[in-house]
Design a protein around this motif. Structure first.
Motif, PDB file in Angstrom:
ATOM      1  N   THR A 154       0.841 -11.780   0.657  1.00 35.87           N
ATOM      2  CA  THR A 154       0.218 -10.689   1.418  1.00 35.87           C
ATOM      3  C   THR A 154      -1.078 -11.197   2.020  1.00 35.87           C
ATOM      4  OG1 THR A 154       1.166  -9.084  -0.109  1.00 35.87           O
ATOM      5  CG2 THR A 154      -0.700  -8.320   1.196  1.00 35.87           C
ATOM      6  N   GLU A 155      -1.347 -10.776   3.249  1.00 31.06           N
ATOM      7  CA  GLU A 155      -2.582 -11.183   3.919  1.00 31.06           C
ATOM      8  C   GLU A 155      -3.217  -9.940   4.521  1.00 31.06           C
ATOM      9  OE1 GLU A 155      -1.970 -14.495   6.430  1.00 31.06           O
ATOM     10  OE2 GLU A 155      -3.977 -14.405   7.309  1.00 31.06           O
ATOM     11  N   VAL A 156      -4.513  -9.789   4.271  1.00 31.06           N
ATOM     12  CA  VAL A 156      -5.202  -8.587   4.741  1.00 31.06           C
ATOM     13  C   VAL A 156      -6.456  -9.000   5.500  1.00 31.06           C
ATOM     14  CG1 VAL A 156      -6.426  -6.505   4.011  1.00 31.06           C
ATOM     15  CG2 VAL A 156      -4.385  -7.209   2.783  1.00 31.06           C
ATOM     16  N   ASP A 157      -6.618  -8.456   6.695  1.00 36.48           N
ATOM     17  CA  ASP A 157      -7.867  -8.640   7.439  1.00 36.48           C
ATOM     18  C   ASP A 157      -8.741  -7.425   7.173  1.00 36.48           C
ATOM     19  OD1 ASP A 157      -7.170 -11.042   8.660  1.00 36.48           O
ATOM     20  OD2 ASP A 157      -6.028  -9.992  10.194  1.00 36.48           O
ATOM     21  N   ALA A 158      -9.786  -7.618   6.422  1.00 34.75           N
ATOM     22  CA  ALA A 158     -10.645  -6.486   6.079  1.00 34.75           C
ATOM     23  C   ALA A 158     -11.963  -7.018   5.540  1.00 34.75           C
ATOM     24  CB  ALA A 158      -9.968  -5.598   5.027  1.00 34.75           C
ATOM     25  N   ASP A 159     -12.945  -6.151   5.493  1.00 33.04           N
ATOM     26  CA  ASP A 159     -14.224  -6.484   4.870  1.00 33.04           C
ATOM     27  C   ASP A 159     -13.952  -6.894   3.422  1.00 33.04           C
ATOM     28  OD1 ASP A 159     -16.610  -6.489   3.545  1.00 33.04           O
ATOM     29  OD2 ASP A 159     -17.323  -4.597   4.390  1.00 33.04           O
ATOM     30  N   PRO A 160     -14.284  -8.132   3.031  1.00 31.53           N
ATOM     31  CA  PRO A 160     -13.949  -8.595   1.682  1.00 31.53           C
ATOM     32  C   PRO A 160     -14.653  -7.815   0.572  1.00 31.53           C
ATOM     33  CG  PRO A 160     -15.178 -10.270   2.906  1.00 31.53           C
ATOM     34  CD  PRO A 160     -14.896  -9.173   3.868  1.00 31.53           C
ATOM     35  N   ASP A 161     -15.691  -7.070   0.930  1.00 26.98           N
ATOM     36  CA  ASP A 161     -16.386  -6.284  -0.097  1.00 26.98           C
ATOM     37  C   ASP A 161     -15.750  -4.909  -0.316  1.00 26.98           C
ATOM     38  OD1 ASP A 161     -18.264  -8.198  -0.760  1.00 26.98           O
ATOM     39  OD2 ASP A 161     -19.581  -7.617   0.897  1.00 26.98           O
ATOM     40  N   ARG A 162     -14.768  -4.563   0.487  1.00 24.56           N
ATOM     41  CA  ARG A 162     -14.144  -3.248   0.295  1.00 24.56           C
ATOM     42  C   ARG A 162     -13.400  -3.191  -1.030  1.00 24.56           C
ATOM     43  NH1 ARG A 162     -10.681  -1.142   5.186  1.00 24.56           N
ATOM     44  NH2 ARG A 162     -10.156   0.464   3.661  1.00 24.56           N
ATOM     45  N   PRO A 163     -13.376  -2.020  -1.671  1.00 22.48           N
ATOM     46  CA  PRO A 163     -12.640  -1.921  -2.939  1.00 22.48           C
ATOM     47  C   PRO A 163     -11.144  -2.181  -2.736  1.00 22.48           C
ATOM     48  CG  PRO A 163     -14.068  -0.009  -2.628  1.00 22.48           C
ATOM     49  CD  PRO A 163     -14.080  -0.779  -1.336  1.00 22.48           C
ATOM     50  N   LEU A 164     -10.565  -2.901  -3.673  1.00 18.04           N
ATOM     51  CA  LEU A 164      -9.135  -3.198  -3.615  1.00 18.04           C
ATOM     52  C   LEU A 164      -8.324  -1.902  -3.492  1.00 18.04           C
ATOM     53  CD1 LEU A 164      -6.778  -5.219  -3.935  1.00 18.04           C
ATOM     54  CD2 LEU A 164      -7.061  -5.003  -6.425  1.00 18.04           C
ATOM     55  N   LEU A 165      -8.754  -0.854  -4.181  1.00 18.88           N
ATOM     56  CA  LEU A 165      -8.008   0.419  -4.142  1.00 18.88           C
ATOM     57  C   LEU A 165      -7.884   0.951  -2.713  1.00 18.88           C
ATOM     58  CD1 LEU A 165      -6.613   2.765  -5.628  1.00 18.88           C
ATOM     59  CD2 LEU A 165      -8.870   3.815  -5.897  1.00 18.88           C
ATOM     60  N   ASP A 166      -8.956   0.862  -1.941  1.00 22.88           N
ATOM     61  CA  ASP A 166      -8.916   1.315  -0.538  1.00 22.88           C
ATOM     62  C   ASP A 166      -7.860   0.557   0.252  1.00 22.88           C
ATOM     63  OD1 ASP A 166     -10.999   2.948  -1.013  1.00 22.88           O
ATOM     64  OD2 ASP A 166     -12.443   1.896   0.274  1.00 22.88           O
ATOM     65  N   ILE A 167      -7.822  -0.747   0.007  1.00 19.88           N
ATOM     66  CA  ILE A 167      -6.879  -1.595   0.752  1.00 19.88           C
ATOM     67  C   ILE A 167      -5.448  -1.269   0.347  1.00 19.88           C
ATOM     68  CG2 ILE A 167      -6.170  -3.988   1.171  1.00 19.88           C
ATOM     69  CD1 ILE A 167      -8.943  -3.289   2.324  1.00 19.88           C
ATOM     70  N   LEU A 168      -5.224  -1.132  -0.972  1.00 24.35           N
ATOM     71  CA  LEU A 168      -3.861  -0.879  -1.459  1.00 24.35           C
ATOM     72  C   LEU A 168      -3.346   0.455  -0.935  1.00 24.35           C
ATOM     73  CD1 LEU A 168      -4.231  -2.074  -5.171  1.00 24.35           C
ATOM     74  CD2 LEU A 168      -3.022  -3.256  -3.324  1.00 24.35           C
ATOM     75  N   ARG A 169      -4.162   1.488  -1.049  1.00 24.06           N
ATOM     76  CA  ARG A 169      -3.708   2.829  -0.640  1.00 24.06           C
ATOM     77  C   ARG A 169      -3.769   3.008   0.879  1.00 24.06           C
ATOM     78  NH1 ARG A 169      -2.827   6.809  -4.287  1.00 24.06           N
ATOM     79  NH2 ARG A 169      -3.077   8.291  -2.597  1.00 24.06           N
ATOM     80  N   GLY A 170      -4.755   2.349   1.517  1.00 19.03           N
ATOM     81  CA  GLY A 170      -4.940   2.537   2.954  1.00 19.03           C
ATOM     82  C   GLY A 170      -4.078   1.585   3.761  1.00 19.03           C
ATOM     83  N   LYS A 171      -4.594   0.402   4.004  1.00 18.30           N
ATOM     84  CA  LYS A 171      -3.877  -0.579   4.857  1.00 18.30           C
ATOM     85  C   LYS A 171      -2.464  -0.866   4.366  1.00 18.30           C
ATOM     86  CE  LYS A 171      -7.315  -3.612   7.038  1.00 18.30           C
ATOM     87  NZ  LYS A 171      -6.807  -3.795   8.370  1.00 18.30           N
ATOM     88  N   LEU A 172      -2.292  -0.954   3.035  1.00 19.63           N
ATOM     89  CA  LEU A 172      -0.992  -1.387   2.515  1.00 19.63           C
ATOM     90  C   LEU A 172      -0.081  -0.223   2.133  1.00 19.63           C
ATOM     91  CD1 LEU A 172      -2.269  -4.485   0.505  1.00 19.63           C
ATOM     92  CD2 LEU A 172      -1.169  -4.438   2.742  1.00 19.63           C
ATOM     93  N   GLY A 173      -0.605   0.990   2.179  1.00 19.81           N
ATOM     94  CA  GLY A 173       0.248   2.185   2.043  1.00 19.81           C
ATOM     95  C   GLY A 173       0.898   2.386   0.685  1.00 19.81           C
ATOM     96  N   LEU A 174       0.257   1.905  -0.376  1.00 17.21           N
ATOM     97  CA  LEU A 174       0.835   2.082  -1.706  1.00 17.21           C
ATOM     98  C   LEU A 174       0.240   3.320  -2.376  1.00 17.21           C
ATOM     99  CD1 LEU A 174       0.842  -1.593  -3.040  1.00 17.21           C
ATOM    100  CD2 LEU A 174       2.690  -0.315  -1.979  1.00 17.21           C
ATOM    101  N   ALA A 175       1.100   4.119  -2.990  1.00 17.17           N
ATOM    102  CA  ALA A 175       0.624   5.369  -3.601  1.00 17.17           C
ATOM    103  C   ALA A 175       0.504   5.260  -5.118  1.00 17.17           C
ATOM    104  CB  ALA A 175       1.576   6.513  -3.243  1.00 17.17           C
ATOM    105  N   GLY A 176       0.876   4.102  -5.693  1.00 18.00           N
ATOM    106  CA  GLY A 176       0.850   3.968  -7.152  1.00 18.00           C
ATOM    107  C   GLY A 176      -0.542   4.064  -7.757  1.00 18.00           C
ATOM    108  N   PRO A 177      -1.487   3.241  -7.297  1.00 17.79           N
ATOM    109  CA  PRO A 177      -2.837   3.340  -7.855  1.00 17.79           C
ATOM    110  C   PRO A 177      -3.543   4.593  -7.319  1.00 17.79           C
ATOM    111  CG  PRO A 177      -2.639   1.428  -6.364  1.00 17.79           C
ATOM    112  CD  PRO A 177      -1.345   2.157  -6.319  1.00 17.79           C
TER     113      PRO A 177
END
Ligand code: FES
Ligand code: FES
Length: 156
Positions: free
Chosen positions: A13-36
């Motif tokens: 997986t590769e994500v272009d984003a501010d590296p300081d953003r919380p992982l949870l934001d990335i997982l639920r936002g950009k990556l669309g996962l609802a588990g966490p």
């Protein structure tokens, strides 16, 4: 924007984003996962737990940069409705939850424990779930469920 690479539920997986953003934001936002799930947002409730390597971590206060080149597992990587993980089967068998909110993080804490320690004692299980809040009183049934799953997963 820097690109951060990691393995998510086994897939590169590769994500272009501010590296300081919380992982949870990335997982639920950009990556669309609802588990966490987002609960407290402050590392206190465990609803956002995911597994990094073999440890459950609070993804709400884990920066994206810190998972570079690591293995991240979310609830989606644990099991599915068609192929539930032994922990998911055991939680159902023991009726070990009343809400769908906190239990996602609890399953990840339990899965991380079983990854490191396939034969946990009751004390081990209680310690592993200590950072997860559950307010419905299911804790004892959850402990039984984790022990049941460990037993089910043991080689016969
Ligand atoms: S939302 Fe992360 S610990 Fe509560
Ligand atoms: S299972 Fe969610 S509050 Fe207990």
């Amino acid at each position: 924007m820097p690109s951060i690479r990691f393995r998510l539920n086994g897939a590169p997986t590769e994500v272009d984003a501010d590296p300081d953003r919380p992982l949870l934001d990335i997982l639920r936002g950009k990556l669309g996962l609802a588990g966490p799930h987002f609960g407290c947002g402050a590392g206190e409730c465990g609803a956002c737990h995911v597994i990094v390597g073999d440890r459950a971590v609070t993804s709400c206060d884990t920066p994206l940069w810190s998972v570079a080149d690591k293995d991240v597992t979310t609830l989606e990587g644990l099991g599915s409705a068609e192929r539930p993980h032994p922990l998911q089967r055991a939680f159902i068998a023991e009726q070990a939850m009343q809400c769908g909110y906190c239990v996602a993080g609890i399953l990840m804490s339990a899965a991380a424990l079983l990854k490191r320690n396939p034969k946990p004692t009751e004390t081990d299980v209680r310690a592993a779930l200590d950072r997860n809040l559950c307010r419905c009183g299911s804790q004892n049934r959850m402990v039984r469920a984790v022990l049941r799953a460990a037993n089910d997963m043991a080689p016969s």
